[in-house]
Design a protein around this motif. Structure first.
Motif, short mmCIF file in Angstrom:
data_model
loop_
_atom_site.label_atom_id
_atom_site.label_comp_id
_atom_site.label_asym_id
_atom_site.label_seq_id
_atom_site.Cartn_x
_atom_site.Cartn_y
_atom_site.Cartn_z
N GLN A 31 0.82 -1.21 0.00
CA GLN A 31 0.00 0.00 0.00
C GLN A 31 0.86 1.26 0.00
OE1 GLN A 31 -3.24 -0.36 -0.67
NE2 GLN A 31 -2.54 -2.48 -0.72
N THR A 32 0.32 2.28 -0.64
CA THR A 32 0.94 3.61 -0.68
C THR A 32 -0.10 4.62 -0.22
OG1 THR A 32 0.19 4.07 -2.93
CG2 THR A 32 2.33 2.92 -2.69
N MET A 33 0.33 5.84 -0.01
CA MET A 33 -0.64 6.87 0.33
C MET A 33 -1.71 7.00 -0.76
SD MET A 33 1.36 9.91 2.24
CE MET A 33 2.42 9.57 3.64
N GLU A 34 -1.27 6.90 -1.99
CA GLU A 34 -2.20 7.03 -3.11
C GLU A 34 -3.19 5.87 -3.16
OE1 GLU A 34 1.14 7.36 -3.31
OE2 GLU A 34 1.29 9.51 -3.70
N SER A 35 -2.72 4.66 -2.89
CA SER A 35 -3.62 3.51 -2.96
C SER A 35 -4.61 3.50 -1.80
CB SER A 35 -2.82 2.20 -2.99
OG SER A 35 -2.19 1.95 -1.75
N LEU A 36 -4.26 4.11 -0.68
CA LEU A 36 -5.15 4.16 0.48
C LEU A 36 -6.15 5.30 0.42
CD1 LEU A 36 -2.58 3.45 3.34
CD2 LEU A 36 -4.35 1.90 2.48
N ARG A 37 -5.86 6.29 -0.40
CA ARG A 37 -6.65 7.53 -0.42
C ARG A 37 -8.14 7.28 -0.56
NH1 ARG A 37 -8.74 10.73 -4.28
NH2 ARG A 37 -8.96 12.93 -3.76
N HIS A 38 -8.55 6.52 -1.57
CA HIS A 38 -9.98 6.32 -1.80
C HIS A 38 -10.62 5.52 -0.66
CE1 HIS A 38 -8.67 2.39 -3.31
NE2 HIS A 38 -9.93 1.99 -3.18
N LEU A 39 -9.85 4.63 -0.05
CA LEU A 39 -10.36 3.88 1.09
C LEU A 39 -10.57 4.78 2.30
CD1 LEU A 39 -8.06 0.74 0.73
CD2 LEU A 39 -10.47 0.94 0.05
N THR A 40 -9.66 5.73 2.48
CA THR A 40 -9.78 6.68 3.59
C THR A 40 -11.04 7.53 3.43
OG1 THR A 40 -7.36 6.80 3.72
CG2 THR A 40 -8.60 8.53 4.85
N ILE A 41 -11.26 8.01 2.22
CA ILE A 41 -12.45 8.81 1.94
C ILE A 41 -13.71 8.00 2.25
CG2 ILE A 41 -13.77 9.93 0.10
CD1 ILE A 41 -10.96 10.65 -1.14
N GLU A 42 -13.72 6.76 1.83
CA GLU A 42 -14.86 5.87 2.10
C GLU A 42 -15.09 5.71 3.60
OE1 GLU A 42 -15.69 1.17 1.46
OE2 GLU A 42 -14.92 2.26 -0.27
N GLU A 43 -14.01 5.53 4.36
CA GLU A 43 -14.15 5.37 5.81
C GLU A 43 -14.72 6.63 6.47
OE1 GLU A 43 -14.11 2.62 7.17
OE2 GLU A 43 -12.86 1.38 5.89
N VAL A 44 -14.31 7.79 5.99
CA VAL A 44 -14.83 9.03 6.57
C VAL A 44 -16.32 9.18 6.27
CG1 VAL A 44 -14.66 11.55 6.52
CG2 VAL A 44 -12.58 10.16 6.59
N TYR A 45 -16.73 8.81 5.08
CA TYR A 45 -18.16 8.83 4.77
C TYR A 45 -18.93 7.85 5.66
CZ TYR A 45 -18.14 11.93 0.73
OH TYR A 45 -18.06 13.02 -0.08
N GLU A 46 -18.37 6.67 5.89
CA GLU A 46 -19.02 5.69 6.75
C GLU A 46 -19.14 6.23 8.18
OE1 GLU A 46 -16.90 2.02 6.23
OE2 GLU A 46 -17.61 1.79 4.16
N LEU A 47 -18.13 6.93 8.65
CA LEU A 47 -18.18 7.56 9.96
C LEU A 47 -19.29 8.60 10.00
CD1 LEU A 47 -17.17 8.28 12.81
CD2 LEU A 47 -15.42 9.72 11.70
N GLY A 48 -19.36 9.42 8.97
CA GLY A 48 -20.42 10.43 8.90
C GLY A 48 -21.80 9.81 8.94
N ASP A 49 -21.98 8.72 8.21
CA ASP A 49 -23.28 8.03 8.20
C ASP A 49 -23.62 7.49 9.59
OD1 ASP A 49 -23.58 8.54 5.50
OD2 ASP A 49 -22.95 6.52 4.87
N ALA A 50 -22.64 6.92 10.27
CA ALA A 50 -22.87 6.38 11.61
C ALA A 50 -23.26 7.49 12.59
CB ALA A 50 -21.63 5.64 12.12
N ILE A 51 -22.62 8.65 12.43
CA ILE A 51 -22.97 9.79 13.28
C ILE A 51 -24.40 10.22 13.02
CG2 ILE A 51 -22.49 12.25 13.70
CD1 ILE A 51 -19.47 11.50 13.19
N LEU A 52 -24.76 10.35 11.75
CA LEU A 52 -26.13 10.75 11.41
C LEU A 52 -27.15 9.74 11.89
CD1 LEU A 52 -25.67 12.20 7.80
CD2 LEU A 52 -26.03 13.46 9.95
N ASP A 53 -26.77 8.45 11.89
CA ASP A 53 -27.66 7.39 12.37
C ASP A 53 -27.70 7.31 13.89
OD1 ASP A 53 -28.20 6.71 9.74
OD2 ASP A 53 -26.79 5.01 9.71
N LYS A 54 -26.85 8.09 14.55
CA LYS A 54 -26.73 8.07 16.02
C LYS A 54 -26.42 6.65 16.54
CE LYS A 54 -29.72 12.08 16.86
NZ LYS A 54 -29.33 12.76 15.69
#
Length: 104
Positions: A31-54
Motif C-alpha cells: 500500500q501507498t498513500m495514493e492507494s489508500l486515499r480512496h479507502l480513507t475517503i470511504e471510511e470518513v463517509y461511513e463515519l459520517g453516516d454512523a454519526i447521522l444514524d446516532k
C-alpha cells in the motif's frame, strides 16, 4: 477522567499491529498513500453516516477505521523518514495550542 495508561497501551498495541502488518502482510506491504486515499475517503463517509444514524457502536468502529488510516499513512511516511505518528501528534497539539491562546 479516562485512564491515560490504558489509552497509551491501546495506542501502542495499534502501532505494534500496524508494524507487524506492514512487515508481514503482502497487501499491507504494497500500500501507498495514493492507494489508500480512496479507502480513507470511504471510511470518513461511513463515519459520517454512523454519526447521522446516532449509532455509537458503529461510530466507535468507524473511528477505529479512520485512526487505522492515520497510523497507516504515518507508518508509510516513516519508512522514507518524512514524518511519523509522533510528528503527526505534535503537529495537531501545536495547532490546538496556537488556536487557543485563552487556555495556553
Amino acid at each position: 477522567m479516562p485512564d491515560k495508561s490504558s489509552q497509551l497501551k491501546a495506542f501502542e498495541r495499534l502501532l505494534i499491529v500496524m508494524d507487524e502488518l506492514r512487515e508481514q502482510c503482502p497487501w499491507d506491504k504494497k500500500q501507498t498513500m495514493e492507494s489508500l486515499r480512496h479507502l480513507t475517503i470511504e471510511e470518513v463517509y461511513e463515519l459520517g453516516d454512523a454519526i447521522l444514524d446516532k449509532d455509537l457502536d458503529e461510530v466507535k468502529k468507524e473511528l477505529g477505521d479512520v485512526l487505522l488510516h492515520i497510523v497507516f499513512y504515518s507508518r508509510i511516511a516513516s519508512e522514507t523518514n518524512d514524518f511519523d505518528i509522533a510528528d503527526v501528534c505534535h503537529s495537531i497539539c501545536d495547532k490546538l495550542i496556537e488556536r487557543h491562546p485563552h487556555i495556553y
